[in-house]
Design a protein around this motif. Structure first.
Motif, PDB file in Angstrom:
ATOM      1  N   GLU A  72       0.831  -1.206   0.000  1.00 48.40           N
ATOM      2  CA  GLU A  72       0.000   0.000   0.000  1.00 48.40           C
ATOM      3  C   GLU A  72       0.870   1.262   0.000  1.00 48.40           C
ATOM      4  O   GLU A  72       0.681   2.161  -0.824  1.00 48.40           O
ATOM      5  N   MET A  76       1.487   4.085  -2.973  1.00 51.95           N
ATOM      6  CA  MET A  76       1.320   5.526  -2.725  1.00 51.95           C
ATOM      7  C   MET A  76       2.576   6.291  -3.103  1.00 51.95           C
ATOM      8  O   MET A  76       2.503   7.396  -3.635  1.00 51.95           O
ATOM      9  N   SER A  79       2.743   6.523  -6.963  1.00 53.61           N
ATOM     10  CA  SER A  79       1.761   7.403  -7.599  1.00 53.61           C
ATOM     11  C   SER A  79       1.822   8.826  -7.049  1.00 53.61           C
ATOM     12  O   SER A  79       0.834   9.543  -7.087  1.00 53.61           O
ATOM     13  N   GLU A  81       1.633  10.056  -4.246  1.00 55.58           N
ATOM     14  CA  GLU A  81       0.770  10.447  -3.130  1.00 55.58           C
ATOM     15  C   GLU A  81       1.579  10.895  -1.921  1.00 55.58           C
ATOM     16  O   GLU A  81       1.199  11.818  -1.206  1.00 55.58           O
ATOM     17  N   ALA A  84       2.804  14.295  -2.540  1.00 49.60           N
ATOM     18  CA  ALA A  84       1.698  15.240  -2.407  1.00 49.60           C
ATOM     19  C   ALA A  84       1.436  15.564  -0.940  1.00 49.60           C
ATOM     20  O   ALA A  84       1.209  16.714  -0.579  1.00 49.60           O
ATOM     21  N   TYR A  95       1.185  10.801   9.368  1.00 49.28           N
ATOM     22  CA  TYR A  95      -0.139  10.554   8.824  1.00 49.28           C
ATOM     23  C   TYR A  95      -0.327   9.100   8.420  1.00 49.28           C
ATOM     24  O   TYR A  95      -1.395   8.538   8.571  1.00 49.28           O
TER      25      TYR A  95
ATOM     26  N   LEU B  96      -4.056  12.253  -5.998  1.00 45.07           N
ATOM     27  CA  LEU B  96      -5.046  12.132  -4.926  1.00 45.07           C
ATOM     28  C   LEU B  96      -4.745  10.895  -4.101  1.00 45.07           C
ATOM     29  O   LEU B  96      -4.195   9.921  -4.610  1.00 45.07           O
ATOM     30  N   LEU B  97      -5.127  10.933  -2.831  1.00 47.82           N
ATOM     31  CA  LEU B  97      -4.962   9.746  -2.002  1.00 47.82           C
ATOM     32  C   LEU B  97      -6.063   8.754  -2.361  1.00 47.82           C
ATOM     33  O   LEU B  97      -7.245   9.041  -2.203  1.00 47.82           O
ATOM     34  N   ALA B  98      -5.644   7.584  -2.840  1.00 51.14           N
ATOM     35  CA  ALA B  98      -6.616   6.631  -3.386  1.00 51.14           C
ATOM     36  C   ALA B  98      -7.548   6.063  -2.325  1.00 51.14           C
ATOM     37  O   ALA B  98      -8.638   5.610  -2.630  1.00 51.14           O
ATOM     38  N   SER B  99      -7.114   6.109  -1.070  1.00 54.02           N
ATOM     39  CA  SER B  99      -7.936   5.501  -0.025  1.00 54.02           C
ATOM     40  C   SER B  99      -9.020   6.450   0.481  1.00 54.02           C
ATOM     41  O   SER B  99      -9.912   6.036   1.205  1.00 54.02           O
ATOM     42  N   LEU B 100      -8.935   7.715   0.102  1.00 54.39           N
ATOM     43  CA  LEU B 100      -9.936   8.690   0.551  1.00 54.39           C
ATOM     44  C   LEU B 100     -10.884   9.028  -0.595  1.00 54.39           C
ATOM     45  O   LEU B 100     -10.531   8.894  -1.754  1.00 54.39           O
TER      46      LEU B 100
END
Lengths: 213, 284
Positions: A72, A76, A79, A81, A84, A95, B96-100
């Motif tokens: 996971e 992230m 990609s 994330e 970001a 977080y 974007l955060l895929a889990s949200l």
């Protein structure tokens, strides 16, 4: 927390039950030759609490949750994330990693206790139906044989394993490079490393407990 | 140029090397309050690298980057975070955060950095999503919407804290012409109305000329040309002319050799004929 803990419960139960049953049968076979089959509950209980419980539950959690966390976080990372989050001034460690860390630290020992119960239940099944134990005799024998230190040493191990597993998984996830292929490699690496680290640590901890007791 | 304005970003003598190759070679530029600076240039010219230095996610080999007057190249993570709260960033893929859900993504900066109540946050999220034309999409996951929508959600998220400075990495690539115009208008409205400053990396020339108040063209690690859109359009520089008119022939080199592009010196070339075997090996 739900993923690491609650949804792993059925798998943990099945494993622990099989282990309890196996332990009891093996113990019965060996101890019978010595005429000491009354010690079967002792062996099941102590082995489960001290070794098999913490180690086997950790193996399941490594395969199930450690790999999931690595994959996971790796996805992230790939990609953008994670970047970001950083640019939004959100610390990805706080977080993303801290909640997973805490969940693992709570859930692995909890699962281990749960697994211990089921394992002892498995041992009981063998003793009750295949050997000449009644339920009360089995429970009494098992409780007599184990002292609280057996439980605590298992819990200490479990806590240390939790720390090892989640650290390796998060580290692997956050250092993924190179797209989908990288995520796969990191996930595999995290499982292998976590297993090895866990087993070596187990030996070391058992050694420490053995020589200090 | 806008010599009277207050400069928000100041880049001085920025050098960034990957191995031996200088991707950014001695770049100096300033961005002034209220302007929209478009950074353009061919693929691999260092646009994105320059942007990453401005947001502090890459450290330069040498040189200085000041944002809001503060030097960010020597800052630790905590100090950079306090600067980052004052600007928004739109990533090329949206990130974007895929889990949200979409709504949670836009709400994230608000939840993390403000003390606003849940109702207030919900109201702001609605308003920001409406701005990018995605009313009612709050409860979808990023996987359930298109690439262009993701990008617009990313824009809504970047604007959630009403930043005074917005960075955009290719804001219009992958959008249809109408959505491109909508995003451009939004940028214009924000920069004119709210005095937001925008730094946009783009190679969409239609969009660039629509929103830019100043343009910089990068090439081979340096600044090839800069000026107002009119100056760029009428530039006599052949490279600029080739780029903005999209011509295949011209002075811009087409091929970059391996030596020039050694970002990853540890990667050894391997024969391509084996690729089929490697692929089958992996999938079977």
């Amino acid at each position: 927390m739900v993923f690491i803990g609650v949804r792993a419960a059925p798998m943990v139960a099945l494993t622990a039950f099989s282990v309890g049953v196996t332990l009891a049968m093996q113990a019965a076979h060996s101890l019978e030759q010595l005429g000491a089959d009354m010690y079967v509950p002792d062996l099941v209980m102590v082995t489960l609490l001290r070794e098999m419980g913490p180690v086997l539950i950790a193996v399941i959690v490594i395969g199930r949750s450690g790999s999931a966390v690595a994959a996971e976080l790796g996805t992230m990372k790939v990609s953008e994330e994670i970047e970001a989050l950083e640019v939004m001034a959100i610390n990805p460690i706080q977080y993303l990693v801290v909640p997973r860390f805490l969940a693992m630290l709570v859930m692995l020992p909890a699962l281990t206790i749960f697994g211990n119960y089921i394992g002892v239940f498995g041992g009981w099944a063998v003793c009750r139906f295949a050997l000449d134990f009644n339920t009360a005799g089995y429970v009494l024998r098992a409780l007599q044989s184990a002292d609280t230190w057996d439980l605590y040493s298992g819990m200490i191990k479990s806590g240390v394993f939790a720390w090892i597993v989640i650290t390796i998984a998060c580290n692997a996830g956050l250092h993924v490079e190179g797209g989908a292929e990288g995520v796969g490699q990191s996930t595999t690496a995290s499982v292998v490393q976590a297993l090895l680290a866990m087993l070596v640590t187990n030996a070391v901890l058992t050694g420490i407990f053995f020589f200090s007791a | 140029m806008n010599a009277n304005g207050e400069s928000i970003i100041e880049v001085v003598d920025l050098v960034r090397k990957f191995g031996e190759r200088a991707v950014l070679d001695d770049i100096s530029l300033s961005v002034y309050r209220g302007e929209t600076l478009v950074i353009m240039g061919g693929s691999g010219c260092g646009k994105s690298t320059l942007l990453r230095h401005m947001i502090g996610s890459m450290k330069p080999t040498s040189g200085s980057v000041k944002i809001f007057g503060e030097e960010i190249t020597t800052m630790n993570e905590r100090e950079i975070a306090s600067v980052r709260r004052r600007f928004g960033m739109l990533f090329q893929s949206g990130a974007l955060l895929a889990s949200l859900t979409v709504g949670e993504n836009v709400a994230l900066p608000l939840l993390q950095h403000t003390e606003k109540s849940a109702d207030e946050i919900e109201e702001i999220v609605k308003q920001k999503l409406q701005m990018v034309g995605l009313t009612g999409f709050e409860n979808l996951k990023p996987a359930e919407i298109s690439g262009g929508m993701k990008k617009r959600v990313g824009l809504a998220r970047a604007l959630a804290l009403d930043p005074e400075l917005l960075f955009s990495d290719e804001p219009t690539s992958g959008l249809d012409p109408i959505m491109t115009a909508v995003v451009d208008q939004l940028t214009l409205k924000l920069t004119h109305g709210s005095h937001m400053t925008a730094v946009v990396v783009s190679h969409d020339m239609t969009s660039a000329f629509r929103i830019a108040t100043r343009m910089i063209m990068l090439g081979r690690g340096g600044i090839v040309a800069q000026g107002t859109p009119d100056e760029i359009r009428t530039s006599s520089n052949p490279e600029v002319h080739q780029f903005i008119n999209g011509e295949a022939d011209g002075p811009v080199p087409l091929n970059i050799s391996q030596e020039e592009h050694d970002d990853h010196p540890h990667v050894r070339p391997r024969p391509l004929v084996a690729a089929r075997a490697r692929f089958h090996h992996k999938t079977s």
